[in-house]
Design a protein around this motif. Structure first.
Motif, mmCIF file in Angstrom:
data_model
loop_
_atom_site.group_PDB
_atom_site.id
_atom_site.type_symbol
_atom_site.label_atom_id
_atom_site.label_comp_id
_atom_site.label_asym_id
_atom_site.label_seq_id
_atom_site.Cartn_x
_atom_site.Cartn_y
_atom_site.Cartn_z
ATOM 1 N N ASP A 75 0.822 -1.211 0.000
ATOM 2 C CA ASP A 75 0.000 0.000 0.000
ATOM 3 C C ASP A 75 0.855 1.259 0.000
ATOM 4 O O ASP A 75 0.554 2.229 -0.692
ATOM 5 C CB ASP A 75 -0.915 -0.004 1.223
ATOM 6 C CG ASP A 75 -1.904 1.154 1.225
ATOM 7 O OD1 ASP A 75 -2.412 1.495 0.144
ATOM 8 O OD2 ASP A 75 -2.163 1.709 2.296
ATOM 9 N N THR A 76 1.955 1.232 0.783
ATOM 10 C CA THR A 76 2.768 2.439 0.945
ATOM 11 C C THR A 76 3.888 2.557 -0.076
ATOM 12 O O THR A 76 4.349 3.658 -0.373
ATOM 13 C CB THR A 76 3.396 2.472 2.346
ATOM 14 O OG1 THR A 76 4.300 1.358 2.485
ATOM 15 C CG2 THR A 76 2.322 2.378 3.429
ATOM 16 N N PHE A 166 -16.011 -9.170 2.968
ATOM 17 C CA PHE A 166 -14.746 -9.001 2.248
ATOM 18 C C PHE A 166 -14.847 -8.030 1.068
ATOM 19 O O PHE A 166 -15.766 -8.094 0.254
ATOM 20 C CB PHE A 166 -14.317 -10.385 1.752
ATOM 21 C CG PHE A 166 -13.120 -10.390 0.856
ATOM 22 C CD1 PHE A 166 -11.845 -10.450 1.386
ATOM 23 C CD2 PHE A 166 -13.267 -10.359 -0.522
ATOM 24 C CE1 PHE A 166 -10.739 -10.485 0.555
ATOM 25 C CE2 PHE A 166 -12.168 -10.389 -1.358
ATOM 26 C CZ PHE A 166 -10.896 -10.452 -0.810
ATOM 27 N N LYS A 167 -13.844 -7.143 1.005
ATOM 28 C CA LYS A 167 -13.731 -6.219 -0.119
ATOM 29 C C LYS A 167 -12.309 -6.291 -0.656
ATOM 30 O O LYS A 167 -11.343 -6.097 0.081
ATOM 31 C CB LYS A 167 -14.054 -4.790 0.330
ATOM 32 C CG LYS A 167 -14.015 -3.767 -0.795
ATOM 33 C CD LYS A 167 -14.391 -2.390 -0.277
ATOM 34 C CE LYS A 167 -14.373 -1.346 -1.384
ATOM 35 N NZ LYS A 167 -14.707 0.009 -0.861
ATOM 36 N N ASP A 168 -12.188 -6.577 -1.940
ATOM 37 C CA ASP A 168 -10.873 -6.694 -2.576
ATOM 38 C C ASP A 168 -10.389 -5.304 -2.992
ATOM 39 O O ASP A 168 -11.010 -4.644 -3.828
ATOM 40 C CB ASP A 168 -10.971 -7.610 -3.797
ATOM 41 C CG ASP A 168 -9.596 -7.971 -4.356
ATOM 42 O OD1 ASP A 168 -8.625 -7.237 -4.094
ATOM 43 O OD2 ASP A 168 -9.498 -8.999 -5.056
ATOM 44 N N GLU A 169 -9.287 -4.860 -2.390
ATOM 45 C CA GLU A 169 -8.714 -3.557 -2.723
ATOM 46 C C GLU A 169 -7.308 -3.720 -3.299
ATOM 47 O O GLU A 169 -6.419 -2.911 -3.061
ATOM 48 C CB GLU A 169 -8.691 -2.656 -1.484
ATOM 49 C CG GLU A 169 -10.076 -2.380 -0.921
ATOM 50 C CD GLU A 169 -10.074 -1.333 0.177
ATOM 51 O OE1 GLU A 169 -9.268 -0.385 0.094
ATOM 52 O OE2 GLU A 169 -10.879 -1.459 1.116
ATOM 53 N N SER A 170 -7.113 -4.797 -4.045
ATOM 54 C CA SER A 170 -5.819 -5.058 -4.683
ATOM 55 C C SER A 170 -5.434 -3.878 -5.584
ATOM 56 O O SER A 170 -6.304 -3.235 -6.178
ATOM 57 C CB SER A 170 -5.909 -6.332 -5.525
ATOM 58 O OG SER A 170 -6.240 -7.435 -4.723
ATOM 59 N N PRO A 171 -4.129 -3.590 -5.681
ATOM 60 C CA PRO A 171 -2.996 -4.345 -5.132
ATOM 61 C C PRO A 171 -2.611 -3.954 -3.706
ATOM 62 O O PRO A 171 -1.633 -4.464 -3.179
ATOM 63 C CB PRO A 171 -1.871 -3.997 -6.098
ATOM 64 C CG PRO A 171 -2.160 -2.579 -6.480
ATOM 65 C CD PRO A 171 -3.665 -2.494 -6.566
ATOM 66 N N SER A 172 -3.378 -3.044 -3.086
ATOM 67 C CA SER A 172 -3.023 -2.610 -1.730
ATOM 68 C C SER A 172 -3.294 -3.690 -0.696
ATOM 69 O O SER A 172 -2.476 -3.957 0.187
ATOM 70 C CB SER A 172 -3.801 -1.346 -1.366
ATOM 71 O OG SER A 172 -3.431 -0.274 -2.206
ATOM 72 N N GLY A 173 -4.477 -4.328 -0.789
ATOM 73 C CA GLY A 173 -4.826 -5.342 0.193
ATOM 74 C C GLY A 173 -6.310 -5.647 0.170
ATOM 75 O O GLY A 173 -6.977 -5.497 -0.861
ATOM 76 N N VAL A 189 -6.074 -5.611 5.572
ATOM 77 C CA VAL A 189 -5.027 -6.627 5.487
ATOM 78 C C VAL A 189 -4.119 -6.312 4.299
ATOM 79 O O VAL A 189 -4.563 -6.355 3.145
ATOM 80 C CB VAL A 189 -5.630 -8.033 5.329
ATOM 81 C CG1 VAL A 189 -4.515 -9.068 5.210
ATOM 82 C CG2 VAL A 189 -6.543 -8.357 6.505
ATOM 83 N N HIS A 190 -2.868 -5.981 4.586
ATOM 84 C CA HIS A 190 -1.895 -5.754 3.521
ATOM 85 C C HIS A 190 -1.429 -7.089 2.942
ATOM 86 O O HIS A 190 -1.423 -8.116 3.633
ATOM 87 C CB HIS A 190 -0.687 -4.985 4.061
ATOM 88 C CG HIS A 190 -0.991 -3.570 4.435
ATOM 89 N ND1 HIS A 190 -0.882 -2.519 3.547
ATOM 90 C CD2 HIS A 190 -1.417 -3.029 5.606
ATOM 91 C CE1 HIS A 190 -1.214 -1.396 4.147
ATOM 92 N NE2 HIS A 190 -1.545 -1.674 5.397
ATOM 93 N N MET A 191 -1.023 -7.064 1.693
ATOM 94 C CA MET A 191 -0.549 -8.280 1.031
ATOM 95 C C MET A 191 0.588 -8.942 1.810
ATOM 96 O O MET A 191 0.678 -10.161 1.909
ATOM 97 C CB MET A 191 -0.076 -7.955 -0.391
ATOM 98 C CG MET A 191 -1.147 -7.377 -1.297
ATOM 99 S SD MET A 191 -2.396 -8.597 -1.720
ATOM 100 C CE MET A 191 -3.254 -7.753 -3.054
#
Length: 235
Positions: A75-76, A166-173, A189-191
């Motif tokens: 994410d960062t 659940f929510k998919d916020e890829s590529p952050s997590g 939750v980060h990858m």
């Protein structure tokens, strides 16, 4: 008897000796006393006090690592990490991923700032020092309603029921919302945490979970951020 001028050295003739003596004294002063002790480092400010100071203030803090460097990089995009002492915790923003592990004792010199609502300490590798000793920081037990500014930056343990799946916020997590009583927070939750997204996807509304993680903030929303699979317990 007539004395020759050569019998009495002139001031000009003595200058090389004087100059040599001065150079020796200067060299000794520059090198210092070999037996002297190194200068005492500046005292560290308790993290809770440092957090209360104005943005742009340079502070020195010491604490034990609660989030390993680079764990949130999905994410960062950097090698940031978190530390905590007996008074509080803070997120240290640094570009390079350093070789610290959970519990390592570190000293950080940096500049206070805020990023998307989160209190951070901006630093660089040359201003971060690993100290002797390690200590695993134990999480503070809190309720979802207590995940507010006073606990931001701390490692906590909190339980609640899933309010939004659940929510998919890829590529952050990945994320979901959970609550216990009047307050609800976001689980992010980060990858790098290594938590299987299928575990999160399988959670149903109302299911109870227990999370150990770092208290973060994203804009106006507080989050609890796990660091490893064992930080998420299905109840």
């Amino acid at each position: 008897m007539t004395l020759s001028r050569m019998a009495h050295p002139s001031r000009l003739a003595t200058r090389p000796r004087v100059l040599l003596g001065c150079l020796m004294l200067a060299a000794f002063a520059a090198c210092g006393d070999p037996g002297s002790k190194p200068p005492t480092p500046s005292p560290a400010t308790p993290i809770a006090q440092a957090r209360a100071r104005d943005n742009g203030t340079t502070v020195i803090v010491e604490g034990h690592v609660t989030v390993p460097p680079g764990l949130f990089s999905s994410d960062t995009g950097n090698g940031s990490f978190a530390i905590q002492d007996d008074t509080g915790g803070i997120y240290v923003k640094v570009a390079e991923t350093l070789g610290f592990g959970l519990g390592d004792h570190v000293r950080v010199t940096g500049t206070l700032n805020e990023e998307l609502g989160l209190r951070i300490l901006e630093s660089e590798p040359a201003s971060i020092q690993k100290l002797e000793g390690t200590r695993q920081v134990l999480p503070k037990d809190v309720s979802t309603s207590e995940l507010q500014e006073p606990n931001e930056g701390l490692l906590v343990r909190v339980s609640g029921n899933v309010m939004e799946v659940f929510k998919d916020e890829s590529p952050s997590g990945y994320s979901l919302l959970f609550s216990e009583g009047p307050g609800w927070v976001r689980l992010f939750v980060h990858m790098g945490a290594g938590i299987d997204p299928e575990t999160l996807r399988s959670l149903s509304l109302g299911q109870r979970i227990q999370v150990t993680g770092f208290v973060s903030q994203y804009r106006t929303m507080y989050e609890v951020v796990p660091r490893q699979p064992s930080d998420l317990v299905l109840q």
